[in-house]
Design a protein around this motif. Structure first.
Motif, PDB file in Angstrom:
ATOM      1  N   CYS A  36       0.859  -1.188   0.000  1.00 54.11           N
ATOM      2  CA  CYS A  36       0.000   0.000   0.000  1.00 54.11           C
ATOM      3  C   CYS A  36       0.894   1.236   0.000  1.00 54.11           C
ATOM      4  O   CYS A  36       1.702   1.428   0.906  1.00 54.11           O
ATOM      5  CB  CYS A  36      -0.891  -0.024   1.240  1.00 54.11           C
TER       6      CYS A  36
ATOM      7  N   GLU B   8       1.381   8.550   1.521  1.00 49.77           N
ATOM      8  CA  GLU B   8       2.204   9.752   1.487  1.00 49.77           C
ATOM      9  C   GLU B   8       3.090   9.924   2.715  1.00 49.77           C
ATOM     10  O   GLU B   8       4.174  10.482   2.628  1.00 49.77           O
ATOM     11  CB  GLU B   8       1.309  10.996   1.356  1.00 49.77           C
TER      12      GLU B   8
ATOM     13  N   THR C 274       4.241  14.162  -2.219  1.00 51.19           N
ATOM     14  CA  THR C 274       3.583  13.885  -3.483  1.00 51.19           C
ATOM     15  C   THR C 274       4.274  14.691  -4.563  1.00 51.19           C
ATOM     16  O   THR C 274       4.930  15.692  -4.272  1.00 51.19           O
ATOM     17  CB  THR C 274       2.097  14.326  -3.459  1.00 51.19           C
TER      18      THR C 274
ATOM     19  N   LEU D  41      -2.635   2.164  -4.449  1.00 56.94           N
ATOM     20  CA  LEU D  41      -2.221   3.567  -4.368  1.00 56.94           C
ATOM     21  C   LEU D  41      -3.180   4.309  -3.440  1.00 56.94           C
ATOM     22  O   LEU D  41      -4.344   4.548  -3.781  1.00 56.94           O
ATOM     23  CB  LEU D  41      -2.209   4.190  -5.760  1.00 56.94           C
TER      24      LEU D  41
ATOM     25  N   THR E  50      -2.589   7.396  -1.952  1.00 55.74           N
ATOM     26  CA  THR E  50      -2.264   8.817  -1.766  1.00 55.74           C
ATOM     27  C   THR E  50      -3.575   9.565  -1.546  1.00 55.74           C
ATOM     28  O   THR E  50      -4.650   9.044  -1.854  1.00 55.74           O
ATOM     29  CB  THR E  50      -1.539   9.383  -2.999  1.00 55.74           C
TER      30      THR E  50
ATOM     31  N   GLY F  65      -2.239  14.241  -4.823  1.00 58.46           N
ATOM     32  CA  GLY F  65      -2.342  12.800  -4.557  1.00 58.46           C
ATOM     33  C   GLY F  65      -2.792  12.032  -5.792  1.00 58.46           C
ATOM     34  O   GLY F  65      -2.256  10.963  -6.123  1.00 58.46           O
ATOM     35  N   GLU F  66      -3.775  12.595  -6.512  1.00 61.10           N
ATOM     36  CA  GLU F  66      -4.265  11.956  -7.732  1.00 61.10           C
ATOM     37  C   GLU F  66      -3.171  11.924  -8.794  1.00 61.10           C
ATOM     38  O   GLU F  66      -2.949  10.903  -9.455  1.00 61.10           O
ATOM     39  CB  GLU F  66      -5.484  12.717  -8.287  1.00 61.10           C
TER      40      GLU F  66
ATOM     41  N   THR G 266       0.015  12.030  -8.384  1.00 63.44           N
ATOM     42  CA  THR G 266       1.064  11.095  -7.990  1.00 63.44           C
ATOM     43  C   THR G 266       0.633   9.657  -8.266  1.00 63.44           C
ATOM     44  O   THR G 266       1.409   8.832  -8.768  1.00 63.44           O
ATOM     45  CB  THR G 266       1.402  11.290  -6.503  1.00 63.44           C
ATOM     46  N   ALA G 267      -0.620   9.351  -7.956  1.00 60.64           N
ATOM     47  CA  ALA G 267      -1.154   8.002  -8.204  1.00 60.64           C
ATOM     48  C   ALA G 267      -1.113   7.692  -9.704  1.00 60.64           C
ATOM     49  O   ALA G 267      -0.684   6.610 -10.117  1.00 60.64           O
ATOM     50  CB  ALA G 267      -2.576   7.891  -7.662  1.00 60.64           C
TER      51      ALA G 267
ATOM     52  N   ALA H 243       1.046   4.775 -11.462  1.00 63.56           N
ATOM     53  CA  ALA H 243       0.322   3.770 -12.254  1.00 63.56           C
ATOM     54  C   ALA H 243       0.931   3.673 -13.652  1.00 63.56           C
ATOM     55  O   ALA H 243       1.144   2.577 -14.186  1.00 63.56           O
ATOM     56  CB  ALA H 243      -1.160   4.141 -12.338  1.00 63.56           C
TER      57      ALA H 243
ATOM     58  N   ILE I 160      -2.355  -2.757 -10.271  1.00 62.71           N
ATOM     59  CA  ILE I 160      -2.272  -1.465  -9.589  1.00 62.71           C
ATOM     60  C   ILE I 160      -3.675  -0.942  -9.336  1.00 62.71           C
ATOM     61  O   ILE I 160      -4.471  -0.796 -10.270  1.00 62.71           O
ATOM     62  CB  ILE I 160      -1.455  -0.461 -10.429  1.00 62.71           C
TER      63      ILE I 160
ATOM     64  N   ARG J 131      -6.427   1.754  -6.998  1.00 60.92           N
ATOM     65  CA  ARG J 131      -6.527   3.063  -6.327  1.00 60.92           C
ATOM     66  C   ARG J 131      -7.630   2.943  -5.284  1.00 60.92           C
ATOM     67  O   ARG J 131      -8.668   2.338  -5.564  1.00 60.92           O
ATOM     68  CB  ARG J 131      -6.886   4.129  -7.374  1.00 60.92           C
TER      69      ARG J 131
END
Lengths: 200, 200
Positions: free
Chosen positions: A84, A87, A111, A143, A145, A151-152, A154-155, A159, A169, A171
């Protein structure tokens, strides 16, 4: 204007550097500290020094620990096939509080945020890629975050970076918080709740 | 549930003992302290120890100082014929900020509060009586305790205690604060404002 004695000014000044502590609060805290016994004040001072000196980041996952590896990475009962990605160490604690997740973690310590000049190499991401190469048993990367712009982004970046590895992967779900009220939900959240609807 | 490393828990615990710092804020402050450099964290810890160790109360007036006597008592330019009686060293600072008062102080370190079991002997009052005997030049005592039940009661008690000394005993004025609004003033304040009216 007369000042407080030098050592008191220094203490007020140091306390005022802490986040969310204004000058009035710093004064109040300083006077409280003066009202403590010598022993209590020393315990506070030592707790600050000791925490700062003893704590470091787990060499595997980046979580906070006072050893080389954190207790979660050292725990052979944890499921090594799921990682998992979060951050911060605080997020690890939040996940652990639900007592449901039995996999491992990877802490990014931030992030990706181009606006703040923080790129992929400024967060704990290279170590994740290396770790996935060293741990072929990993089947899924969750992910987790935060559900905000950084956060999005970075995810999405992670990915995309790992899309050819064959690792699943995922979310974390976005939607209405439990106990939340549809009437007061913001549009973005409501949209995510609709998009993420599941058949019952 | 997994806990944070021991030293971090200890720090969060110590910070949580400070007034107005709940467990969430304590966590936030603790993580902030971890993000400081070693030097910054040591400075904070040392400021706490140093302030606690170096500060004491002025042997004359009870104000905070890092010597035997506070700078105000040591300052021969201050008017020794007036003593302003306040509850705390913070009140001394508040008075000093107006840059108007040139007399000396006496810090009670509290107020008489029978409800809390605090009597006249539990505050710095005996030393005031002795001081007035030792300082025959004192002509006026300004009672500047806070305008609340305990502060008023303490002022009345002191006024009564010293009524036969021949020293002029005054109380700071109560009334509407500057910038205040008559419409929103509480009745007690408004009453004091009317009672204390002065001819222009």
């Amino acid at each position: 204007m007369r000042q407080y004695p030098r050592t008191l000014n220094k203490l007020i000044n140091e306390l005022g550097k802490l986040p969310g502590i204004g000058s009035k609060t710093a004064q109040r805290l300083a006077f409280h500290i003066l009202s403590l016994t010598d022993r209590e004040a020393d315990e506070l001072a030592e707790a600050i020094s000791a925490a700062k000196k003893s704590l470091k980041y787990c060499e595997v996952c980046g979580n906070l620990t006072d050893r080389e590896r954190c207790p979660i990475c050292e725990d052979s009962a944890r499921d090594g096939s799921v990682i998992c990605v979060v951050e911060s160490p605080q997020d690890v604690m939040a996940m652990e509080r639900i007592r449901e997740y039995r996999g491992r973690y990877h802490v990014l310590h931030g992030t990706i945020s181009p606006m703040d000049g923080i790129g992929p190499n400024d967060i704990n991401l290279v170590s994740l890629v290396r770790r996935l190469q060293a741990e072929p048993d990993v089947k899924e990367l969750i992910l987790a975050t935060n559900p905000n712009i950084e956060g999005e982004a970075t995810a999405m970046y992670i990915a995309n970076l790992l899309k050819d590895t064959g690792i699943k992967i995922t979310r974390i779900a976005h939607g209405l918080p439990i106990g939340g009220d549809l009437e007061y939900a913001d549009e973005e959240t409501l949209l995510k709740a609709i998009e993420g609807r599941r058949e019952l």
